[in-house]
Design a protein around this motif. Structure first.
Motif, PDB file in Angstrom:
ATOM      1  N   THR A 105      12.203  74.395  31.410  1.00 59.99           N
ATOM      2  CA  THR A 105      12.753  75.075  32.590  1.00 59.99           C
ATOM      3  C   THR A 105      11.898  76.253  33.041  1.00 59.99           C
ATOM      4  O   THR A 105      12.091  76.784  34.131  1.00 59.99           O
ATOM      5  N   SER A 154      15.551  79.929  41.387  1.00 59.60           N
ATOM      6  CA  SER A 154      15.685  78.669  40.634  1.00 59.60           C
ATOM      7  C   SER A 154      14.385  78.529  39.828  1.00 59.60           C
ATOM      8  O   SER A 154      13.474  79.358  39.983  1.00 59.60           O
ATOM      9  N   SER A 158      10.025  74.847  41.305  1.00 57.66           N
ATOM     10  CA  SER A 158      10.979  73.755  41.594  1.00 57.66           C
ATOM     11  C   SER A 158      11.277  73.645  43.088  1.00 57.66           C
ATOM     12  O   SER A 158      11.695  72.592  43.560  1.00 57.66           O
ATOM     13  N   GLY A 159      11.119  74.718  43.822  1.00 58.97           N
ATOM     14  CA  GLY A 159      11.413  74.695  45.262  1.00 58.97           C
ATOM     15  C   GLY A 159      12.875  74.417  45.570  1.00 58.97           C
ATOM     16  O   GLY A 159      13.210  73.984  46.668  1.00 58.97           O
ATOM     17  N   GLN A 160      13.748  74.681  44.604  1.00 60.75           N
ATOM     18  CA  GLN A 160      15.173  74.369  44.814  1.00 60.75           C
ATOM     19  C   GLN A 160      15.919  75.440  45.597  1.00 60.75           C
ATOM     20  O   GLN A 160      17.103  75.272  45.888  1.00 60.75           O
ATOM     21  N   GLY A 161      15.270  76.549  45.871  1.00 55.59           N
ATOM     22  CA  GLY A 161      15.952  77.617  46.599  1.00 55.59           C
ATOM     23  C   GLY A 161      16.953  78.349  45.717  1.00 55.59           C
ATOM     24  O   GLY A 161      16.901  78.241  44.489  1.00 55.59           O
ATOM     25  N   ILE A 163      19.954  78.925  43.740  1.00 60.87           N
ATOM     26  CA  ILE A 163      20.976  78.095  43.110  1.00 60.87           C
ATOM     27  C   ILE A 163      22.286  78.862  42.959  1.00 60.87           C
ATOM     28  O   ILE A 163      23.354  78.287  43.069  1.00 60.87           O
ATOM     29  N   GLY A 184      11.089  79.712  42.666  1.00 61.13           N
ATOM     30  CA  GLY A 184      12.001  78.665  43.101  1.00 61.13           C
ATOM     31  C   GLY A 184      12.228  78.592  44.597  1.00 61.13           C
ATOM     32  O   GLY A 184      12.916  77.691  45.081  1.00 61.13           O
ATOM     33  N   GLY A 186      11.768  77.434  48.165  1.00 58.12           N
ATOM     34  CA  GLY A 186      11.153  76.188  48.630  1.00 58.12           C
ATOM     35  C   GLY A 186      10.799  76.204  50.106  1.00 58.12           C
ATOM     36  O   GLY A 186       9.880  75.500  50.534  1.00 58.12           O
ATOM     37  N   SER A 187      11.542  76.991  50.878  1.00 58.88           N
ATOM     38  CA  SER A 187      11.353  76.930  52.334  1.00 58.88           C
ATOM     39  C   SER A 187      11.593  78.306  52.939  1.00 58.88           C
ATOM     40  O   SER A 187      12.171  79.187  52.286  1.00 58.88           O
ATOM     41  N   ASP A 190      15.125  79.515  52.556  1.00 56.24           N
ATOM     42  CA  ASP A 190      15.471  80.119  51.263  1.00 56.24           C
ATOM     43  C   ASP A 190      15.077  81.588  51.224  1.00 56.24           C
ATOM     44  O   ASP A 190      15.804  82.440  50.717  1.00 56.24           O
TER      45      ASP A 190
END
Ligand SMILES: CC(=O)[C@@H](O)[C@H](O)COP(=O)(O)O
Length: 255
Positions: A105, A154, A158-161, A163, A184, A186-187, A190
């Motif tokens: 992780t 995140s 991972s680019g998950q924004g 969490i 983390g 991503g955009s 985020d």
């Protein structure tokens, strides 16, 4: 204005320097981002060894504050060693403490992060620890004297924004030093969300360096962070369950 210890910055975007397709793209992305703080891993510090390839070679380092990070360290002892190595080079007294506790992780080891932060504060560094979005740990780091708290949105890369926006907002509410959301993202959405939650800054790398067009994405991140901050300062409207007409009908002469 973003104030970290004795350092002051106009830009609230902190940018990583790794994983760009090439050094020209890296240079252009850094320039359009308007960042003032670049982070890099001490273990890749060939920039201090003239005979080795320099991964920051295209950048005008005079224009930026360098934020060395201790990525790769798995213990407080290693992180402290990396920090001292960076300081010995005379570039900056700021250090991003990154002590990874899990290879899968890449989440930080809370115990070693606390130890390293305590030690480096004693040594006179300006210390920015990378932490999880753990509210209690963030408070303990601030109590130790950390100059900024850097909770992850995140896992790194991972680019998950974001969490857990709830935890992030608890951290933001309770913290007096800057809170910089790190990892983390991503955009641009985020990044704007982090700023709208009240973060003081955002540190990101992969979202820009691995984008199809890193230069455009660097600009988008700059604008998103500025927009998010403005939105936070302006104060968003409360969410309501039912509609309210945007154009009030009272007092109109035409029936
Ligand atoms: C460059 C750096 O310091 C990373 O460890 C950082 O956490 C950025 O993470 P992302 O690549 O997910 O933006």
């Amino acid at each position: 204005m973003l104030t970290i210890g004795k350092h002051q910055f106009q830009s609230r975007l902190l940018l990583g320097t790794g994983k760009y397709p090439n050094f020209d793209v890296q240079k252009q992305a850094v320039e359009v981002s308007d960042t003032e703080i670049l982070t890099f891993t001490v273990r890749r510090m060939n920039i201090f060894e003239p005979s080795q390839p320099n991964f920051l070679e295209k950048l005008d380092l005079e224009k930026y504050s360098l934020l060395p990070n201790t990525a790769g360290a798995k213990t407080a002892q290693e992180a402290v060693r990396h920090a001292k190595l960076a300081k010995a080079s005379g570039l900056c007294d700021m250090i991003k403490v990154e002590v990874i506790g899990c290879d899968k992780t890449l989440l930080p080891d809370p115990v070693e992060t606390l130890k390293a932060t305590e030690e480096l504060i004693k040594e006179g560094f300006t210390v920015l620890p990378y932490t999880s979005d753990d509210v209690v740990l963030a408070r303990r780091l601030e109590e130790l004297g950390a100059h900024a708290i850097m909770p992850g949105a995140s896992p790194i890369g991972s680019g998950q924004g974001i969490i857990n926006p709830l935890n992030l907002s608890f951290i933001i509410e309770q913290t007096s030093v800057p809170v910089i959301v790190d990892a983390g993202i991503g955009s641009p959405a985020d990044a704007a969300q982090a700023m709208e939650l009240g973060a003081d800054g955002v540190l990101l790398n992969t979202a820009v360096s691995a984008a199809n067009d890193p230069v455009k994405m660097a600009q988008a991140m700059k604008l998103a962070i500025e927009a998010g901050r403005l939105g936070y300062e302006a104060g968003r409207i409360p969410k309501k369950r039912s509609a309210t007409a945007s154009s009030p009908m009272e007092g109109l002469s035409i029936g």
